[in-house]
Design a protein around this motif. Structure first.
Motif, PDB file in Angstrom:
ATOM      1  N   ASP A 190      62.155  36.800  54.966  1.00  0.00           N
ATOM      2  CA  ASP A 190      62.554  35.696  54.090  1.00  0.00           C
ATOM      3  C   ASP A 190      62.345  34.378  54.834  1.00  0.00           C
ATOM      4  OD1 ASP A 190      63.712  33.876  52.404  1.00  0.00           O
ATOM      5  OD2 ASP A 190      65.639  34.922  52.225  1.00  0.00           O
ATOM      6  N   LEU A 191      61.309  33.642  54.449  1.00  0.00           N
ATOM      7  CA  LEU A 191      60.987  32.395  55.149  1.00  0.00           C
ATOM      8  C   LEU A 191      62.026  31.309  54.926  1.00  0.00           C
ATOM      9  CD1 LEU A 191      57.113  32.211  54.671  1.00  0.00           C
ATOM     10  CD2 LEU A 191      58.442  33.182  56.555  1.00  0.00           C
ATOM     11  N   ASN A 192      62.945  31.522  53.982  1.00  0.00           N
ATOM     12  CA  ASN A 192      64.048  30.580  53.803  1.00  0.00           C
ATOM     13  C   ASN A 192      65.135  30.773  54.851  1.00  0.00           C
ATOM     14  OD1 ASN A 192      63.056  29.254  51.436  1.00  0.00           O
ATOM     15  ND2 ASN A 192      63.593  31.081  50.249  1.00  0.00           N
ATOM     16  N   GLU A 193      65.059  31.913  55.557  1.00  0.00           N
ATOM     17  CA  GLU A 193      66.002  32.177  56.642  1.00  0.00           C
ATOM     18  C   GLU A 193      65.473  31.492  57.904  1.00  0.00           C
ATOM     19  OE1 GLU A 193      68.859  33.602  56.709  1.00  0.00           O
ATOM     20  OE2 GLU A 193      69.005  34.756  54.848  1.00  0.00           O
ATOM     21  N   THR A 194      66.063  30.378  58.262  1.00  0.00           N
ATOM     22  CA  THR A 194      65.535  29.573  59.364  1.00  0.00           C
ATOM     23  C   THR A 194      66.530  29.409  60.503  1.00  0.00           C
ATOM     24  OG1 THR A 194      66.257  27.548  58.244  1.00  0.00           O
ATOM     25  CG2 THR A 194      63.983  28.296  57.845  1.00  0.00           C
ATOM     26  N   ASP A 195      67.553  30.257  60.564  1.00  0.00           N
ATOM     27  CA  ASP A 195      68.472  30.158  61.687  1.00  0.00           C
ATOM     28  C   ASP A 195      67.693  30.407  62.976  1.00  0.00           C
ATOM     29  OD1 ASP A 195      69.188  33.141  62.790  1.00  0.00           O
ATOM     30  OD2 ASP A 195      68.771  33.178  60.636  1.00  0.00           O
ATOM     31  N   PRO A 196      68.100  29.817  64.100  1.00  0.00           N
ATOM     32  CA  PRO A 196      67.306  29.889  65.338  1.00  0.00           C
ATOM     33  C   PRO A 196      66.976  31.304  65.790  1.00  0.00           C
ATOM     34  CG  PRO A 196      69.003  28.222  65.540  1.00  0.00           C
ATOM     35  CD  PRO A 196      69.274  28.937  64.256  1.00  0.00           C
ATOM     36  N   GLY A 197      67.924  32.234  65.658  1.00  0.00           N
ATOM     37  CA  GLY A 197      67.666  33.601  66.097  1.00  0.00           C
ATOM     38  C   GLY A 197      66.593  34.282  65.277  1.00  0.00           C
ATOM     39  N   THR A 198      66.697  34.148  63.953  1.00  0.00           N
ATOM     40  CA  THR A 198      65.696  34.762  63.079  1.00  0.00           C
ATOM     41  C   THR A 198      64.331  34.115  63.261  1.00  0.00           C
ATOM     42  OG1 THR A 198      67.370  35.361  61.444  1.00  0.00           O
ATOM     43  CG2 THR A 198      65.095  35.249  60.676  1.00  0.00           C
ATOM     44  N   ALA A 199      64.298  32.792  63.382  1.00  0.00           N
ATOM     45  CA  ALA A 199      63.028  32.095  63.598  1.00  0.00           C
ATOM     46  C   ALA A 199      62.373  32.536  64.897  1.00  0.00           C
ATOM     47  CB  ALA A 199      63.256  30.584  63.601  1.00  0.00           C
ATOM     48  N   GLU A 200      63.168  32.723  65.927  1.00  0.00           N
ATOM     49  CA  GLU A 200      62.630  33.152  67.221  1.00  0.00           C
ATOM     50  C   GLU A 200      62.063  34.563  67.143  1.00  0.00           C
ATOM     51  OE1 GLU A 200      61.969  32.948  71.510  1.00  0.00           O
ATOM     52  OE2 GLU A 200      62.216  31.483  69.898  1.00  0.00           O
ATOM     53  N   ILE A 201      62.793  35.470  66.509  1.00  0.00           N
ATOM     54  CA  ILE A 201      62.326  36.850  66.382  1.00  0.00           C
ATOM     55  C   ILE A 201      61.062  36.914  65.530  1.00  0.00           C
ATOM     56  CG2 ILE A 201      62.872  39.124  65.434  1.00  0.00           C
ATOM     57  CD1 ILE A 201      64.293  38.574  68.037  1.00  0.00           C
ATOM     58  N   ARG A 202      61.042  36.168  64.431  1.00  0.00           N
ATOM     59  CA  ARG A 202      59.865  36.153  63.553  1.00  0.00           C
ATOM     60  C   ARG A 202      58.625  35.691  64.318  1.00  0.00           C
ATOM     61  NH1 ARG A 202      61.565  32.597  59.849  1.00  0.00           N
ATOM     62  NH2 ARG A 202      62.577  34.159  58.524  1.00  0.00           N
ATOM     63  N   GLU A 203      58.763  34.634  65.101  1.00  0.00           N
ATOM     64  CA  GLU A 203      57.637  34.116  65.869  1.00  0.00           C
ATOM     65  C   GLU A 203      57.237  35.089  66.977  1.00  0.00           C
ATOM     66  OE1 GLU A 203      54.634  31.889  67.684  1.00  0.00           O
ATOM     67  OE2 GLU A 203      55.429  31.998  65.631  1.00  0.00           O
ATOM     68  N   LEU A 204      58.208  35.696  67.637  1.00  0.00           N
ATOM     69  CA  LEU A 204      57.870  36.650  68.692  1.00  0.00           C
ATOM     70  C   LEU A 204      57.174  37.879  68.123  1.00  0.00           C
ATOM     71  CD1 LEU A 204      57.949  37.464  71.659  1.00  0.00           C
ATOM     72  CD2 LEU A 204      60.225  38.439  71.259  1.00  0.00           C
ATOM     73  N   ASN A 205      57.643  38.359  66.977  1.00  0.00           N
ATOM     74  CA  ASN A 205      56.962  39.488  66.335  1.00  0.00           C
ATOM     75  C   ASN A 205      55.494  39.155  66.090  1.00  0.00           C
ATOM     76  OD1 ASN A 205      59.324  40.995  66.254  1.00  0.00           O
ATOM     77  ND2 ASN A 205      59.799  40.484  64.128  1.00  0.00           N
ATOM     78  N   ARG A 206      55.230  37.930  65.621  1.00  0.00           N
ATOM     79  CA  ARG A 206      53.845  37.515  65.373  1.00  0.00           C
ATOM     80  C   ARG A 206      53.049  37.475  66.683  1.00  0.00           C
ATOM     81  NH1 ARG A 206      50.561  33.786  66.200  1.00  0.00           N
ATOM     82  NH2 ARG A 206      52.096  32.577  67.384  1.00  0.00           N
ATOM     83  N   ARG A 207      53.646  36.896  67.706  1.00  0.00           N
ATOM     84  CA  ARG A 207      52.949  36.774  68.988  1.00  0.00           C
ATOM     85  C   ARG A 207      52.623  38.133  69.591  1.00  0.00           C
ATOM     86  NH1 ARG A 207      57.050  33.575  72.233  1.00  0.00           N
ATOM     87  NH2 ARG A 207      55.890  34.520  73.949  1.00  0.00           N
ATOM     88  N   ILE A 208      53.588  39.041  69.544  1.00  0.00           N
ATOM     89  CA  ILE A 208      53.356  40.371  70.126  1.00  0.00           C
ATOM     90  C   ILE A 208      52.260  41.106  69.367  1.00  0.00           C
ATOM     91  CG2 ILE A 208      54.388  42.635  70.537  1.00  0.00           C
ATOM     92  CD1 ILE A 208      57.034  41.255  71.112  1.00  0.00           C
ATOM     93  N   SER A 209      52.191  40.893  68.057  1.00  0.00           N
ATOM     94  CA  SER A 209      51.203  41.617  67.246  1.00  0.00           C
ATOM     95  C   SER A 209      49.772  41.296  67.657  1.00  0.00           C
ATOM     96  CB  SER A 209      51.400  41.293  65.762  1.00  0.00           C
ATOM     97  OG  SER A 209      50.979  39.970  65.457  1.00  0.00           O
ATOM     98  N   VAL A 210      49.564  40.138  68.297  1.00  0.00           N
ATOM     99  CA  VAL A 210      48.206  39.757  68.716  1.00  0.00           C
ATOM    100  C   VAL A 210      48.107  39.605  70.239  1.00  0.00           C
ATOM    101  CG1 VAL A 210      47.666  38.619  66.529  1.00  0.00           C
ATOM    102  CG2 VAL A 210      48.759  37.294  68.353  1.00  0.00           C
TER     103      VAL A 210
END
Length: 213
Positions: free
Chosen positions: A172-192
């Motif tokens: 859910d891109l509307n979920e922008t709390d710092p923890g969720t944003a950090e995990i979302r970005e790290l998941n993307r980074r690890i995938s590549v």
């Protein structure tokens, strides 16, 4: 998974020792009990540590020591878990049960901000010294913990990162709390990330495994 199926799974696959069960139940009565991993997750970490024949493990986020106990029980007698946490209160519970299980000598507990502890380990020449790492701490710090833990892992070493689903909030891109944003970005980074092999599995709140190439 239905409650009945999970109960069946636990009954035929999880080999939780008496001390592990006692620790899990004591933690379950605490107000922060939701931070504890499940028995099947603990045994999965134990399985991974045994499979790669790890001797040196790193844990970022100890809480009451349940995951570290699973890991330490999988290590050889001269193995070590370097365990990072900031809470003397929570880790006092951990130390009690580590001692009861007879593995206190395998735990190198480092109290203080994990980022600083990891930096000190790198500065002391421990780069590439660890076989296994488990990250289950404050989500805002995951990106930093990932990079430093990866540097501390040997080639062929394995890292596990818990809570990578954030209870489904990562979608859910509307979920922008710092923890969720950090995990979302790290998941993307690890995938590549070409430095690692990766597998994200739907266990608990999501568990990502990486193998350092």
């Amino acid at each position: 998974m239905s409650p009945e199926l999970r109960k069946y799974m636990l009954s035929v696959s999880v080999r939780e020792t008496g001390v592990l069960e006692e620790l899990r139940k004591e933690t379950g009565r605490m107000s922060d009990a939701g931070m504890q991993i499940s028995p099947e997750q603990g045994q999965f970490l134990h399985f991974l540590v045994r499979t790669i024949e790890a001797a040196r493990a790193l844990e970022v986020g100890v809480f009451t020591g349940y995951s570290a106990l699973w890991t330490a029980l999988a290590l050889p007698e001269d193995g070590t878990v370097t365990a990072c946490d900031i809470s003397s209160e929570w880790t006092s519970v951990a130390r009690k049960f580590w001692k009861k299980a007879g593995i206190l000598h395998k735990i190198d507990l480092r109290l203080g901000p994990a980022s600083e502890t990891l930096s000190r380990l790198l500065d002391s020449g421990r780069e590439g010294a660890y076989d296994f790492a488990f990250i289950d701490a404050d989500k805002e710090g995951y990106g930093d913990y990932y990079e430093k833990s990866l540097a501390l892992l040997r080639s062929g070493g394995v890292m596990a990162l818990d809570n990578v689903f954030r209870n489904g909030r990562v979608t859910d891109l509307n979920e922008t709390d710092p923890g969720t944003a950090e995990i979302r970005e790290l998941n993307r980074r690890i995938s590549v990330d070409e430095r690692v092999d990766v597998s994200m599995i739907p266990m608990g709140d999501g568990l990502t495994l990486v193998r350092k190439r």
